[in-house]
Design a protein around this motif. Structure first.
Motif, short mmCIF file in Angstrom:
data_model
loop_
_atom_site.label_atom_id
_atom_site.label_comp_id
_atom_site.label_asym_id
_atom_site.label_seq_id
_atom_site.Cartn_x
_atom_site.Cartn_y
_atom_site.Cartn_z
N LEU A 1 9.59 -84.56 -59.01
CA LEU A 1 8.62 -85.56 -59.45
C LEU A 1 9.24 -86.32 -60.61
CD1 LEU A 1 5.72 -86.66 -59.07
CD2 LEU A 1 5.00 -85.03 -60.82
N ASP A 2 9.52 -87.62 -60.40
CA ASP A 2 10.34 -88.38 -61.33
C ASP A 2 9.58 -89.56 -61.93
OD1 ASP A 2 12.75 -89.29 -62.66
OD2 ASP A 2 12.77 -90.89 -61.17
N ILE A 3 9.63 -89.66 -63.27
CA ILE A 3 9.01 -90.78 -63.98
C ILE A 3 10.04 -91.79 -64.46
CG2 ILE A 3 7.02 -89.42 -64.75
CD1 ILE A 3 8.47 -89.13 -67.47
N MET A 4 11.34 -91.51 -64.26
CA MET A 4 12.39 -92.32 -64.86
C MET A 4 12.88 -93.46 -63.99
SD MET A 4 12.63 -91.18 -67.85
CE MET A 4 14.10 -92.06 -68.39
N GLY A 5 12.91 -93.27 -62.68
CA GLY A 5 13.37 -94.34 -61.81
C GLY A 5 14.87 -94.48 -61.78
N ILE B 1 1.05 -85.92 -67.02
CA ILE B 1 1.38 -85.63 -65.63
C ILE B 1 2.20 -84.36 -65.54
CG2 ILE B 1 2.82 -86.43 -63.71
CD1 ILE B 1 1.80 -89.27 -64.35
N GLY B 2 3.17 -84.21 -66.45
CA GLY B 2 4.02 -83.03 -66.42
C GLY B 2 3.26 -81.74 -66.61
N THR B 3 2.36 -81.71 -67.59
CA THR B 3 1.60 -80.48 -67.86
C THR B 3 0.71 -80.11 -66.68
OG1 THR B 3 -0.08 -81.77 -69.06
CG2 THR B 3 1.66 -80.73 -70.37
N MET B 4 0.18 -81.12 -65.98
CA MET B 4 -0.61 -80.83 -64.78
C MET B 4 0.28 -80.37 -63.64
SD MET B 4 -3.44 -80.62 -63.09
CE MET B 4 -4.56 -81.24 -64.36
N ALA B 5 1.45 -80.99 -63.46
CA ALA B 5 2.36 -80.62 -62.37
C ALA B 5 2.85 -79.18 -62.53
CB ALA B 5 3.53 -81.58 -62.31
N ILE B 6 3.16 -78.77 -63.76
CA ILE B 6 3.59 -77.39 -64.00
C ILE B 6 2.52 -76.42 -63.50
CG2 ILE B 6 4.06 -75.64 -65.76
CD1 ILE B 6 5.19 -77.95 -67.50
N GLN B 7 1.29 -76.65 -63.92
CA GLN B 7 0.21 -75.72 -63.61
C GLN B 7 -0.11 -75.68 -62.12
OE1 GLN B 7 -3.05 -75.55 -66.80
NE2 GLN B 7 -2.14 -77.57 -67.12
N VAL C 1 10.18 -81.17 -62.48
CA VAL C 1 9.28 -82.16 -63.08
C VAL C 1 9.98 -82.79 -64.28
CG1 VAL C 1 7.04 -82.56 -64.16
CG2 VAL C 1 7.28 -80.79 -62.37
N HIS C 2 10.24 -84.07 -64.22
CA HIS C 2 10.78 -84.77 -65.38
C HIS C 2 9.63 -85.16 -66.31
CE1 HIS C 2 14.84 -84.86 -63.97
NE2 HIS C 2 14.51 -85.46 -62.83
N ALA D 1 5.05 -71.90 -56.52
CA ALA D 1 6.38 -72.52 -56.62
C ALA D 1 7.07 -72.09 -57.91
CB ALA D 1 6.26 -74.04 -56.58
N THR D 2 8.40 -72.19 -57.92
CA THR D 2 9.18 -72.10 -59.14
C THR D 2 9.24 -73.50 -59.75
OG1 THR D 2 10.53 -70.28 -58.33
CG2 THR D 2 11.46 -71.60 -60.11
N VAL D 3 8.98 -73.62 -61.04
CA VAL D 3 8.89 -74.93 -61.68
C VAL D 3 9.97 -75.08 -62.75
CG1 VAL D 3 7.45 -76.54 -62.98
CG2 VAL D 3 6.41 -75.05 -61.24
N ALA D 4 10.77 -76.12 -62.60
CA ALA D 4 11.74 -76.52 -63.61
C ALA D 4 11.26 -77.81 -64.27
CB ALA D 4 13.12 -76.74 -62.98
N VAL D 5 11.52 -77.95 -65.57
CA VAL D 5 11.08 -79.14 -66.28
C VAL D 5 12.19 -79.67 -67.17
CG1 VAL D 5 8.66 -78.41 -66.32
CG2 VAL D 5 10.15 -77.85 -68.26
N THR D 6 12.13 -80.96 -67.45
CA THR D 6 12.93 -81.56 -68.51
C THR D 6 11.99 -82.03 -69.61
OG1 THR D 6 12.88 -83.80 -67.56
CG2 THR D 6 14.68 -82.34 -66.87
#
Length: 325
Positions: free
Chosen positions: A213-217, A152-158, A145-146, A165-170
């Motif tokens: 899941l990318d927000i940067m494009g 969006i990120g805090t919801m995707a983690i949870q 999750v970027h 799943a294993t969750v990685a974040v930036t």
């Protein structure tokens, strides 16, 4: 009623709290007295003149709200005046009242107050529709999750952790990464000092991420493909890093990977209703049991929406900023 209007596109000062006509519900719609709305980055684009509401939608910003039904149009079943609800909107949340298509209504989850519920609809619908309905994240897979500290990120983690799943974040600061860890993130990447491709590969014994899941494009496109696992799925939902990137199709073919790009606001009513129904079925029970919770950074008066926009533009928040009339 009063609403935040945008007489001329511009900076945060372009947001003006003004008296406007009350909206009237049509067939299949309800009128909601707003308890709170929430700030999304799409609101900033609308304020700048880059993201007009869909035809026929409210001209005021605000893609989600919570409140109480005060009137119903013809053909509305299953909802009554007085019901406490939250809702996915095409616009109009920054106001004292808003009209909502009945298919985009959700009950306020048990255990939550009405104001806090405003932090849920947009992020829950965005994450569920993309990570699960499009990318089909499965137990045991790795989700990257970027922008892990965003709404969006805090919801995707949870939600990722809830399905096993294993969750990685930036994220961009140690403090934000710590908040992500508290929500359950397994792999924490400071994008200012670390290479997320390398970190994700190290954490997966070289395999890579099954879903991104990318927000940067554009800015992250090539590196996201590098970070994908075989049969991986990249879902792009934002363009904070630009709109035009170069895609190495050879790398994608070798990984049998998929790239999808989606948006939510302009979808037809029936598609939005299907997403909202899926969120009510799959996400709401997790919220009501406390396994998933809204993350609220702060609550501000709606007339101070300009300050909320400044905070979001500076990425000075974790989770959602709420606005109350």
């Amino acid at each position: 009623m009063h609403a935040i209007t945008i007489p001329e596109p511009g900076g945060p000062e372009a947001l003006v709290w003004a008296e406007v006509p009350d909206p009237v519900p049509g067939d299949g719609e309800v009128l909601v007295e707003v308890a709170a709305s929430a700030v999304n980055r799409a609101d900033l684009l609308q304020r700048q003149g880059f993201y007009d509401p869909p035809p026929g939608s409210s001209p005021y910003p605000g893609l989600e709200c919570s409140g109480r039904i005060v009137a119903t149009g013809d053909g509305v079943g299953g909802w009554s005046v007085g019901d406490e609800v939250c809702a996915l909107l095409a616009g109009g949340g920054y106001a004292e009242k808003v009209v909502v298509p009945v298919g985009q209504l959700l009950p306020v989850p048990g255990g939550l107050d009405t104001v806090t519920a405003a932090a849920l609809p947009e992020v829950a619908c965005t994450v569920w529709s993309n990570v699960f309905m499009v990318a089909h994240l499965r137990p045991g897979e790795t989700l990257l999750v970027h922008g892990g500290s965003s709404g969006i990120g805090t919801m995707a983690i949870q939600l990722g952790k809830a399905v096993g799943a294993t969750v990685a974040v930036t994220a961009g600061t140690p403090e934000k990464l710590e908040r992500c860890r508290e929500l359950g993130a397994d792999v924490l990447v400071d994008y200012r000092t670390e290479d997320f491709v390398q970190r994700v590969r190290e954490a997966t014994d070289g395999a890579g991420a099954d879903v991104i899941l990318d927000i940067m494009g554009a800015k992250y496109l090539d590196r996201n493909v590098d970070a994908l696992a075989v049969n991986g799925r990249l879902v792009i939902i934002g363009m904070q890093g630009g709109v035009k990137g170069e895609l190495n199709i050879g790398k994608l073919l070798n990984k049998r990977g998929a790239v999808a790009a989606t948006s939510l606001r302009g979808r037809p009513l029936d598609e939005k209703a299907a997403i909202v129904a899926a969120v009510r079925e799959h996400v709401w029970p997790l919220v009501e049991t406390g396994r998933v919770r809204p993350v609220v950074d702060r609550v501000l008066p709606m007339r101070d929406a300009a300050e909320a926009h400044r905070v979001v533009e500076a990425s000075g928040h974790v989770g959602k900023i709420l606005l109350t009339p």
